[in-house]
Design a protein around this motif. Structure first.
Motif, PDB file in Angstrom:
ATOM      1  N   UNK A 449      36.252  65.491  42.751  1.00  0.00           N
ATOM      2  CA  UNK A 449      36.144  66.890  42.793  1.00  0.00           C
ATOM      3  C   UNK A 449      36.529  67.378  44.128  1.00  0.00           C
ATOM      4  N   UNK A 450      36.928  68.775  44.439  1.00  0.00           N
ATOM      5  CA  UNK A 450      37.431  69.498  45.516  1.00  0.00           C
ATOM      6  C   UNK A 450      36.467  70.548  45.576  1.00  0.00           C
ATOM      7  N   UNK A 451      35.915  70.617  46.813  1.00  0.00           N
ATOM      8  CA  UNK A 451      35.168  71.834  47.097  1.00  0.00           C
ATOM      9  C   UNK A 451      35.932  72.689  48.208  1.00  0.00           C
ATOM     10  N   UNK A 452      36.055  73.932  47.934  1.00  0.00           N
ATOM     11  CA  UNK A 452      37.033  74.745  48.937  1.00  0.00           C
ATOM     12  C   UNK A 452      36.250  75.855  49.373  1.00  0.00           C
ATOM     13  N   UNK A 453      36.511  76.329  50.598  1.00  0.00           N
ATOM     14  CA  UNK A 453      35.867  77.696  51.171  1.00  0.00           C
ATOM     15  C   UNK A 453      36.529  78.824  50.080  1.00  0.00           C
ATOM     16  N   UNK A 454      35.618  79.803  49.919  1.00  0.00           N
ATOM     17  CA  UNK A 454      35.725  80.847  49.091  1.00  0.00           C
ATOM     18  C   UNK A 454      37.196  81.525  49.421  1.00  0.00           C
ATOM     19  N   UNK A 455      38.119  81.779  48.730  1.00  0.00           N
ATOM     20  CA  UNK A 455      39.327  82.401  48.976  1.00  0.00           C
ATOM     21  C   UNK A 455      40.391  81.632  49.854  1.00  0.00           C
ATOM     22  N   UNK A 456      40.149  80.173  49.904  1.00  0.00           N
ATOM     23  CA  UNK A 456      41.089  79.572  50.799  1.00  0.00           C
ATOM     24  C   UNK A 456      42.237  79.080  49.832  1.00  0.00           C
ATOM     25  N   UNK A 457      43.238  79.031  50.750  1.00  0.00           N
ATOM     26  CA  UNK A 457      44.556  78.465  50.171  1.00  0.00           C
ATOM     27  C   UNK A 457      44.487  77.008  50.089  1.00  0.00           C
ATOM     28  N   UNK A 458      44.675  76.203  49.131  1.00  0.00           N
ATOM     29  CA  UNK A 458      44.428  74.723  48.996  1.00  0.00           C
ATOM     30  C   UNK A 458      45.664  73.975  48.378  1.00  0.00           C
ATOM     31  N   UNK A 459      46.142  72.757  49.073  1.00  0.00           N
ATOM     32  CA  UNK A 459      46.890  72.291  48.436  1.00  0.00           C
ATOM     33  C   UNK A 459      46.348  70.550  48.372  1.00  0.00           C
ATOM     34  N   UNK A 460      46.294  70.157  47.213  1.00  0.00           N
ATOM     35  CA  UNK A 460      45.886  68.637  46.760  1.00  0.00           C
ATOM     36  C   UNK A 460      47.044  67.883  46.691  1.00  0.00           C
ATOM     37  N   UNK A 461      47.249  66.923  47.163  1.00  0.00           N
ATOM     38  CA  UNK A 461      48.302  65.797  46.860  1.00  0.00           C
ATOM     39  C   UNK A 461      47.760  64.817  46.372  1.00  0.00           C
ATOM     40  N   UNK A 462      48.173  64.019  45.170  1.00  0.00           N
ATOM     41  CA  UNK A 462      47.590  62.696  45.232  1.00  0.00           C
ATOM     42  C   UNK A 462      48.860  61.907  44.988  1.00  0.00           C
ATOM     43  N   UNK A 463      48.888  60.738  45.778  1.00  0.00           N
ATOM     44  CA  UNK A 463      49.975  59.705  45.694  1.00  0.00           C
ATOM     45  C   UNK A 463      49.189  58.226  45.253  1.00  0.00           C
ATOM     46  N   UNK A 464      50.037  57.630  44.364  1.00  0.00           N
ATOM     47  CA  UNK A 464      49.611  56.382  44.247  1.00  0.00           C
ATOM     48  C   UNK A 464      49.869  55.411  45.214  1.00  0.00           C
ATOM     49  N   UNK A 465      48.933  54.611  45.853  1.00  0.00           N
ATOM     50  CA  UNK A 465      49.089  53.858  47.022  1.00  0.00           C
ATOM     51  C   UNK A 465      50.176  52.618  46.910  1.00  0.00           C
ATOM     52  N   UNK A 466      50.739  52.227  48.043  1.00  0.00           N
ATOM     53  CA  UNK A 466      51.504  51.105  48.087  1.00  0.00           C
ATOM     54  C   UNK A 466      50.835  49.907  47.936  1.00  0.00           C
ATOM     55  N   UNK A 467      51.480  48.717  47.823  1.00  0.00           N
ATOM     56  CA  UNK A 467      50.669  47.513  47.520  1.00  0.00           C
ATOM     57  C   UNK A 467      49.697  47.131  48.802  1.00  0.00           C
ATOM     58  N   UNK A 468      50.112  47.761  50.004  1.00  0.00           N
ATOM     59  CA  UNK A 468      49.146  47.586  51.135  1.00  0.00           C
ATOM     60  C   UNK A 468      48.537  48.666  51.987  1.00  0.00           C
ATOM     61  N   UNK A 469      48.723  49.693  50.845  1.00  0.00           N
ATOM     62  CA  UNK A 469      48.349  51.184  51.477  1.00  0.00           C
ATOM     63  C   UNK A 469      46.774  51.449  51.360  1.00  0.00           C
ATOM     64  N   UNK A 470      46.454  52.365  52.135  1.00  0.00           N
ATOM     65  CA  UNK A 470      45.028  52.739  51.669  1.00  0.00           C
ATOM     66  C   UNK A 470      44.687  53.428  50.221  1.00  0.00           C
ATOM     67  N   UNK A 471      43.568  53.305  49.894  1.00  0.00           N
ATOM     68  CA  UNK A 471      43.473  53.701  48.377  1.00  0.00           C
ATOM     69  C   UNK A 471      42.184  54.715  48.561  1.00  0.00           C
ATOM     70  N   UNK A 472      41.513  55.095  49.564  1.00  0.00           N
ATOM     71  CA  UNK A 472      40.779  56.193  49.487  1.00  0.00           C
ATOM     72  C   UNK A 472      41.249  57.266  50.304  1.00  0.00           C
ATOM     73  N   UNK A 473      40.487  58.652  49.921  1.00  0.00           N
ATOM     74  CA  UNK A 473      41.003  59.740  50.695  1.00  0.00           C
ATOM     75  C   UNK A 473      40.599  59.541  52.017  1.00  0.00           C
ATOM     76  N   UNK A 474      40.974  60.325  52.989  1.00  0.00           N
ATOM     77  CA  UNK A 474      40.750  60.418  54.447  1.00  0.00           C
ATOM     78  C   UNK A 474      39.456  60.765  54.588  1.00  0.00           C
TER      79      UNK A 474
END
Length: 474
Positions: A449-474
């Motif tokens: 889930x995403x919690x945003x500051x009220x009224x904020x402009x938010x961009x969520x990007x979801x990418x499939x990780x590469x074979x050796x990429x990170x798999x969790x969000x920052x």
């Protein structure tokens, strides 16, 4: 819907307007309808997206009705990232004898809804019929509500959809629409369902009748007949049923369907439905593909369909949820392209869809006996936002890069935006720009889930990780 079949073509019922090459139809410009078609919303005002499958038991009836549906259906839907099920119920099982409703059947529907609630799946209760009902060897409207005036009926098991054009079946629809006692019986049936399940937390809507058809007049081609039936029979019926349901349930969404002829790119003749919470729910089938043909991207069918189904909801300001779609022969060479093109199209104008059908085996089944997606049907499982606590600016998915992007302005009050990430061996990486935070670790798929500051402009990007990429969000 199966095929608008060769026997109908041979009889001349399908006129050139419906059988013309759809490539000649001008594709809809999304800018002409994207601001006119509202989104489905929940009781908190969040923008909803429904993605899932039909769930059915057509094999069993009477004492065994609905026994083929198990908790596994809903557990597996949720595990694969889906949040929606269109549940088929049959009037002939609910009211086998006029005026006597089956308590056993209602309890089984309730048990199914309880499973859906447990696994957080929204359910659309669909009053399903195929070729009217058991009087013609199918399911749906009870035999006691079937009136044919003695007109003939010849079964055609090799092409069941052609049976809709049998004189007895067509006359039965006319009586359902026009006879006052049958009108009252249909309304009473819906009041039983609405009174029983209107406050169940899993129920999001009622689909008032599946794939309604009607009676063609002499010399009338199929598109003309469909528009007349929709205008003169379906519109009054939906308004009657809406009033009946609202006497028991004021808030649950009502889903209304055109005739299946919309699948040929024929705009509906439906008029205004006098209810503030109505959803347009067409089906998305192509006659050539249902007859066994492969997808032809150059034929322009998807573009023609999109142009046809967006005009009505744009005019009457109704959300769109496609209630059924998906070809039988899903493994043909061009079907991978079809699923990508279809999902892209559905997502442009709709608040959701239900594929046909979530079952374990062959044919139309989404998955095999072990629960693995059948060929190309895995392409329906993509990242999306089931609920957005704000005004959506853009919502896109790129199948080539396996990247989902959501941009929205958060509500002025606190709210939770939900994400759905299907299972992935590589995992997903979720990043957010703007004053917002992601909760949950989508390492292999899940529901962060995403919690945003009220009224904020938010961009969520979801990418499939590469074979050796990170798999969790920052």
């Amino acid at each position: 819907m199966a095929v608008v079949v060769a026997s109908v073509l041979a009889a001349g019922a399908l006129a050139p307007a419906a059988s013309a090459h759809p490539a000649s139809v001008q594709a809809a410009d999304p800018s002409t309808y994207e601001r006119s078609i509202p989104s489905l919303t929940d009781d908190r005002g969040r923008t909803l997206t429904l993605r899932g499958w039909n769930v059915e038991d057509k094999a069993n009836r009477g004492e065994d009705a609905l026994t083929a549906i198990t908790e596994r259906h809903f557990r597996d839907l949720r595990a694969n990232g889906f949040n929606f099920a269109r549940l088929l119920v049959f009037w002939d099982d609910l009211e086998p004898t006029r005026g006597r409703y089956s308590e056993r059947y209602l309890r089984r529907v309730e048990r199914i809804l309880d499973w859906a609630r447990e696994h957080r799946v929204h359910v659309l209760i669909d009053a399903h019929q195929d070729v009217f009902g058991p009087a013609f060897g199918h399911r749906g409207i009870p035999e006691w509500a079937t009136r044919t005036d003695g007109l003939p009926f010849t079964p055609n098991p090799d092409d069941w959809f052609s049976e809709y054009f049998q004189p007895a079946v067509q006359r039965a629809f006319t009586h359902l629409y026009e006879d006052p006692d049958l009108q009252r019986a249909q309304a009473a049936m819906w009041q039983v369902l609405a009174a029983r399940f209107g406050h169940h937390p899993a129920v999001i809507g009622y689909d008032l009748i599946n794939e309604p058809m009607g009676e063609l007049r002499e010399g009338e081609d199929l598109p003309t007949a469909a528009r007349r039936i929709e205008a003169q029979h379906l519109t009054p019926m939906y308004n009657r049923l809406a009033r009946a349901v609202r006497a028991k349930d004021r808030d649950t969404w009502l889903f209304v369907e055109p005739t299946p002829i919309v699948g040929e790119g024929v705009p509906t003749g439906l008029g205004r439905i006098e209810d503030r919470r109505t959803v347009y729910a067409p089906h998305f089938y192509n006659t050539a593909m249902e007859a066994g043909a492969d997808y032809d991207p150059e034929a322009g069918w998807i573009e023609a369909y999109e142009a046809a189904v967006t005009a009505y909801p744009a005019r009457y300001r109704m959300p769109v949820v496609v209630g059924e779609w998906g070809p039988l022969n899903n493994a043909l060479p061009a079907m991978g392209r079809f699923y990508r093109d279809a999902v892209d199209s559905l997502n442009r104008y709709g608040s959701g869809w239900a594929g046909y059908v979530w079952c374990y085996g062959g044919g139309y089944c989404a998955v095999d006996e072990r629960g693995r997606f059948r060929t190309n049907k895995e392409l329906t499982a993509t990242p999306y936002a089931p609920a957005v606590a704000g005004a959506v600016r853009s919502d896109t998915y790129d199948a080539d890069t396996r990247t989902y992007r959501l941009a929205y302005r958060a509500f002025a009050r606190p709210g939770v935006t939900e994400l759905s990430l299907p299972p992935s061996a590589r995992g997903w990486r979720v990043t957010v720009t703007g004053p917002a935070r992601v909760l949950g670790k989508p390492s292999r798929g899940g529901w962060p889930v995403v919690l945003a500051w009220p009224g904020a402009e938010v961009v969520v990007t979801v990418r499939e990780a590469g074979p050796h990429g990170r798999t969790d969000h920052p």
